[in-house]
Scaffold this motif. Structure first.
Motif, PDB file in Angstrom:
ATOM      1  N   SER A 101     141.032  91.957 -34.183  1.00 26.89           N
ATOM      2  CA  SER A 101     140.298  92.626 -33.105  1.00 26.89           C
ATOM      3  C   SER A 101     140.642  92.010 -31.744  1.00 26.89           C
ATOM      4  O   SER A 101     140.732  92.712 -30.742  1.00 26.89           O
ATOM      5  CB  SER A 101     138.792  92.525 -33.361  1.00 26.89           C
ATOM      6  OG  SER A 101     138.353  91.174 -33.302  1.00 26.89           O
ATOM      7  N   LEU A 102     140.843  90.671 -31.715  1.00 31.86           N
ATOM      8  CA  LEU A 102     141.263  90.032 -30.468  1.00 31.86           C
ATOM      9  C   LEU A 102     142.639  90.521 -30.032  1.00 31.86           C
ATOM     10  O   LEU A 102     142.888  90.745 -28.843  1.00 31.86           O
ATOM     11  CB  LEU A 102     141.293  88.516 -30.646  1.00 31.86           C
ATOM     12  CG  LEU A 102     139.949  87.801 -30.810  1.00 31.86           C
ATOM     13  CD1 LEU A 102     140.171  86.308 -31.014  1.00 31.86           C
ATOM     14  CD2 LEU A 102     139.057  88.024 -29.590  1.00 31.86           C
ATOM     15  N   MET A 103     143.535  90.702 -30.995  1.00 30.14           N
ATOM     16  CA  MET A 103     144.866  91.213 -30.663  1.00 30.14           C
ATOM     17  C   MET A 103     144.785  92.634 -30.132  1.00 30.14           C
ATOM     18  O   MET A 103     145.519  93.007 -29.207  1.00 30.14           O
ATOM     19  CB  MET A 103     145.770  91.132 -31.891  1.00 30.14           C
ATOM     20  CG  MET A 103     146.094  89.714 -32.333  1.00 30.14           C
ATOM     21  SD  MET A 103     147.075  89.657 -33.848  1.00 30.14           S
ATOM     22  CE  MET A 103     148.604  90.436 -33.282  1.00 30.14           C
ATOM     23  N   ALA A 104     143.897  93.428 -30.720  1.00 28.29           N
ATOM     24  CA  ALA A 104     143.735  94.803 -30.237  1.00 28.29           C
ATOM     25  C   ALA A 104     143.219  94.817 -28.799  1.00 28.29           C
ATOM     26  O   ALA A 104     143.581  95.692 -28.011  1.00 28.29           O
ATOM     27  CB  ALA A 104     142.782  95.565 -31.150  1.00 28.29           C
ATOM     28  N   ASP A 105     142.379  93.820 -28.470  1.00 27.31           N
ATOM     29  CA  ASP A 105     141.862  93.708 -27.099  1.00 27.31           C
ATOM     30  C   ASP A 105     142.793  92.929 -26.182  1.00 27.31           C
ATOM     31  O   ASP A 105     142.466  92.697 -25.024  1.00 27.31           O
ATOM     32  CB  ASP A 105     140.493  93.031 -27.118  1.00 27.31           C
ATOM     33  CG  ASP A 105     139.450  93.850 -27.853  1.00 27.31           C
ATOM     34  OD1 ASP A 105     139.633  95.076 -27.935  1.00 27.31           O
ATOM     35  OD2 ASP A 105     138.475  93.264 -28.363  1.00 27.31           O
ATOM     36  N   ARG A 106     143.930  92.453 -26.721  1.00 25.90           N
ATOM     37  CA  ARG A 106     144.909  91.654 -25.977  1.00 25.90           C
ATOM     38  C   ARG A 106     144.291  90.374 -25.407  1.00 25.90           C
ATOM     39  O   ARG A 106     144.670  89.892 -24.364  1.00 25.90           O
ATOM     40  CB  ARG A 106     145.549  92.486 -24.865  1.00 25.90           C
ATOM     41  CG  ARG A 106     146.438  93.597 -25.381  1.00 25.90           C
ATOM     42  CD  ARG A 106     147.036  94.400 -24.264  1.00 25.90           C
ATOM     43  NE  ARG A 106     146.035  95.149 -23.544  1.00 25.90           N
ATOM     44  CZ  ARG A 106     146.288  95.974 -22.531  1.00 25.90           C
ATOM     45  NH1 ARG A 106     147.531  96.137 -22.128  1.00 25.90           N
ATOM     46  NH2 ARG A 106     145.325  96.619 -21.925  1.00 25.90           N
ATOM     47  N   ASP A 107     143.330  89.836 -26.144  1.00 27.70           N
ATOM     48  CA  ASP A 107     142.698  88.572 -25.762  1.00 27.70           C
ATOM     49  C   ASP A 107     143.416  87.441 -26.503  1.00 27.70           C
ATOM     50  O   ASP A 107     142.885  86.830 -27.429  1.00 27.70           O
ATOM     51  CB  ASP A 107     141.209  88.615 -26.125  1.00 27.70           C
ATOM     52  CG  ASP A 107     140.456  87.401 -25.597  1.00 27.70           C
ATOM     53  OD1 ASP A 107     141.083  86.594 -24.880  1.00 27.70           O
ATOM     54  OD2 ASP A 107     139.262  87.261 -25.907  1.00 27.70           O
ATOM     55  N   TRP A 108     144.634  87.141 -26.071  1.00 25.05           N
ATOM     56  CA  TRP A 108     145.484  86.203 -26.801  1.00 25.05           C
ATOM     57  C   TRP A 108     144.953  84.779 -26.758  1.00 25.05           C
ATOM     58  O   TRP A 108     145.144  84.019 -27.712  1.00 25.05           O
ATOM     59  CB  TRP A 108     146.906  86.249 -26.230  1.00 25.05           C
ATOM     60  CG  TRP A 108     147.445  87.623 -26.078  1.00 25.05           C
ATOM     61  CD1 TRP A 108     147.678  88.297 -24.923  1.00 25.05           C
ATOM     62  CD2 TRP A 108     147.805  88.536 -27.138  1.00 25.05           C
ATOM     63  NE1 TRP A 108     148.161  89.559 -25.184  1.00 25.05           N
ATOM     64  CE2 TRP A 108     148.257  89.730 -26.525  1.00 25.05           C
ATOM     65  CE3 TRP A 108     147.795  88.456 -28.533  1.00 25.05           C
ATOM     66  CZ2 TRP A 108     148.691  90.828 -27.268  1.00 25.05           C
ATOM     67  CZ3 TRP A 108     148.225  89.543 -29.266  1.00 25.05           C
ATOM     68  CH2 TRP A 108     148.667  90.716 -28.644  1.00 25.05           C
TER      69      TRP A 108
END
Length: 734
Positions: A101-108
């Motif tokens: 989900s973090l990757m989908a939000d681009r919250d690397w």
């Protein structure tokens, strides 16, 4: 009739070894330049992948072994308990879903360490595939060798990593690989059959050439570099282009506070999440010496007090007496950044973390460092036990009467101010507190002073004092806008100027509320944007009391205005905890019937109990079975032909002939007699017959071609050719 055994040759194995050495050079700097540890597990993964590629293990089995190894390593690094216990599977799966989900939000920046390790294994898997593809299929390695040299030289130039040995190792390995690949390309181009004597004639001179070249490189005199080191030039350019100030910085925790000021850029990268009972600030360290430009420590920073798990932390925030009532609480911290220190609340008592972790309290700053085997290590999670104080205002107001018990050295340390501090700072502090008679009211009046409308909270338009300017004086009288460092430093300096022992504290605010977690706990998320500083003032016989001068912030410290008659000044009470009253559903007849039967949940619990009681035996059995399967697969050349002979020997049906022929082709290929691209079956049969000095393959192929081209198989074909097929397949026994 003679038979020759086909094996993987030594030169090909050497190619894989050299490829591994080149990959190793990519991993060597990580342990020195990053927080990556346990490099050995990644090296083992590389060796395992390349070995399975060399022995030609099928992609399905190879993938299964790799996945099993990766999962086991991740469990070993990030979870407690035995691998074959099921308790770690659920949090592991939840961690994967959370990171996707973090990757989908681009919250690397918020990706967890476990998921970073998983991605690193995936990257290494791709690199091993590329090495195998470049070495074996393409017979080219120059691009990868060039990238490796660029990678090493850039790190050597711009980082502390010293790559002298790495460059030599890379050049030697690269030249060896290119020499071997050139030999292979020449053989393929000229159609020459590779023989041991021919390989020796090529490899021996190649080894001598590399050895002589490396020796000359070591012994030859070295000229001075043609270009100067670019790093100082780049740094000086960056400093000159930024003017006198430090330039725009990124908000978050940092260790150097000797020069404060300048704008900040926000950063919502998650530092940690915490399950708490009540809101509170998180402390990292304190500083005691104000320089006029920032804060430093007056004591040596290398003095530490060691303590272990379960031991009381040797830091005392307040003194146990009737003026303070305490409530014990616990908080669980889950970290997302590799900081080798602990964040802790006021009144911390003990830390509960994984076994073998030890701690050091830096006496100068009260920072708690985390160690594993004497080396700094970042904890993934830990639990804190602490006491939440409620201060008696009556006790605080009367504390000044005990000021005489404070040692002169203590007072000198926490009332220190630079000689160059402008007098108007102390004059302002005296003016603010002129109507107050005790330390507590003076501190509260200084705290309230900064909430006036003339002072503004701002992270962008923040000045940096010139060499002849004081940081606090500039904020109080000139700019009157800034962020927490400006407000907290100004209050600490003004408190010291009127004789109140004060220190500057760094850490994080409580963060953003996320959700209730059950059992009265609440989950908060703390990001770099929550990095903060505040003030602590020491009251005799009571201890350090936090104060929050920064506009828009409240430190949630509880004051008991018992008999002080100061209810109008009482801090806003903490928001009541959100509680939910569970509604007990009525049981239906269907549910009652289900409860009386043997439910799926009970079966699952029984299975879990069985695995919990017998996990060692099950683990040994699974591991033994996996090793047995792997051994049988590696030795399939010895038993698989016998199985096929037994399978087809009893049948007389002609329709089994094409199946047996195709199986023979696969076994010949496994044996090493590979069919070239575009080669007809008849040409391949002649090649096989010439290898085994027979005509059996040609006769079998002739009968198979009749079936392919005419679509009809002569009756009795299998009976006539069975012996030929059996003779050939027995020759493939390794």
């Amino acid at each position: 009739m003679t038979s020759h055994k086909v094996q993987k040759d030594l030169a090909t194995f050497l190619l894989y070894v050299l490829g591994f050495l080149l990959l190793w050079e990519w991993l060597r700097p990580l342990e020195q330049l990053t927080d990556t540890s346990n490099i050995t597990v990644f090296l083992i993964f590389l060796m395992l992948s390349l070995l399975m590629s060399f022995y030609g293990v099928s992609p399905l089995l190879s993938g299964f072994i790799k996945v099993l190894y990766v999962v086991y390593v991740l469990h070993f690094l990030y979870f407690e308990g035995a691998f074959f216990q099921t308790s770690w599977i659920s949090p592991f799966w939840e961690d994967l879903i959370y990171n996707f989900s973090l990757m989908a939000d681009r919250d690397w920046s918020s990706i967890t360490n476990l998921f970073r390790s998983l991605l690193f294994f995936v990257l290494l898997g791709l690199m091993t595939y590329l090495i195998q593809y470049w070495l074996i299929n393409r017979r080219q390695i120059f691009i990868f060798l060039f990238m490796t040299l660029v990678y090493i030289t850039v790190l050597d130039t711009f980082t502390p990593y010293v790559a002298n040995g790495a460059i030599v190792r890379t050049v030697i390995a690269g030249f060896a690989v290119m020499g071997i690949l050139t030999f292979y390309r020449l053989l393929d181009k000229e159609g020459i059959k590779k023989e041991v004597s021919l390989s020796r004639k090529w490899m021996v001179p190649l080894a001598l050439l590399i050895a002589v070249s490396a020796g000359l490189g070591f012994t030859a005199p070295k000229a001075e570099p043609m270009w100067p080191d670019p790093v100082p030039f780049i740094k000086s350019y960056g400093q000159n282009s930024g003017g006198n100030g430090p330039g725009i910085q990124k908000i978050g925790y940092g260790e150097d506070d000797s020069r404060l000021g300048g704008p900040f850029i926000g950063d919502n990268g998650v530092v940690f999440r915490a399950e708490v009972e009540s809101r509170h600030y998180w402390k990292v360290e304190t500083k005691d010496t104000y320089t006029g430009k920032g804060w430093v420590t007056s004591q040596p920073e290398e003095e530490f007090l060691p303590f272990g798990m379960g031991e009381d932390i040797p830091v005392s925030s307040f003194i146990d007496n009737d003026a303070i009532e305490t409530t014990e609480e616990t908080s669980s911290v889950y970290t997302f950044m590799n900081y080798p220190h602990v964040v802790y609340p006021l009144g911390v008592k003990s830390i509960d973390a994984p076994p073998f972790i030890t701690y050091e309290l830096e006496t100068a700053t009260e920072k708690i460092r985390t160690l594993d085997g004497g080396r700094p290590v970042a904890l993934d999670q830990y639990k804190l036990r602490f006491e939440v104080p409620e201060y008696s205002v009556t006790g605080l107001k009367s504390a000044e009467t005990n000021a005489g018990v404070l040692p002169d050295e203590f007072l000198a340390r926490y009332t220190q101010l630079p000689d160059e501090l402008p007098n108007r700072v102390r004059e302002l502090a005296l003016e603010i507190t002129q109507d107050k008679t005790d330390w507590f009211e003076k501190a509260r009046e200084l705290e309230r002073y900064f909430h006036r409308s003339e002072y503004n909270y701002d992270q962008q338009d923040v000045a940096v004092p010139d060499e002849d300017e004081d940081y606090v004086d500039q904020f109080l009288f000139d700019t009157k806008q800034g962020y927490c460092d400006n407000f907290s430093s100004s209050m600490a300096v003004m408190a010291r100027s009127i004789g109140l022992p004060a220190r500057w504290v760094k850490g994080y605010t409580e963060g953003e509320f996320q959700q209730p977690t059950g059992s009265g706990l609440r989950l908060f998320e703390v990001t770099n944007n929550n990095a903060h500083s505040w003030v602590e003032i020491y009251f005799p016989e009571i201890g350090w009391v936090p104060f929050e001068p920064t506009q828009g912030f409240s430190n949630n410290i509880q004051f008991n205005f018992d008999n002080a008659g100061q209810n109008t000044n009482q801090a806003e009470p903490e928001e009541p905890k959100e509680t939910e009253t569970p509604v007990k559903p009525e049981k239906t007849e269907e549910k009652v019937a289900d409860e009386s039967s043997f439910s799926i949940k009970e079966i699952w619990e029984s299975v879990k109990a069985f695995f919990a009681d017998n996990w060692k035996v099950i683990g040994i059995a699974v591991l033994t079975g996996a090793l047995l399967i792997l051994m049988l697969y590696q030795k399939r050349g010895k038993w698989l032909p016998h199985y096929f002979v037994w399978r087809f020997k009893q049948t007389e049906k002609d329709e089994h002939f094409p199946k047996a022929y195709l199986i023979l082709l696969k076994e010949l290929d496994r044996y090493g007699l590979k069919r070239k691209n575009g080669q007809t079956l008849r040409e391949y049969a002649k090649y096989v017959d010439s290898f085994f000095s027979t005509k059996e393959m040609s006769r079998l192929t002739s009968r198979y071609e009749e079936l392919i081209y005419r679509g009809v198989l002569k009756e009795g074909s299998w009976t006539e050719t069975k012996e030929l097929w059996e003779n050939l397949i027995k020759k493939t026994i390794a």
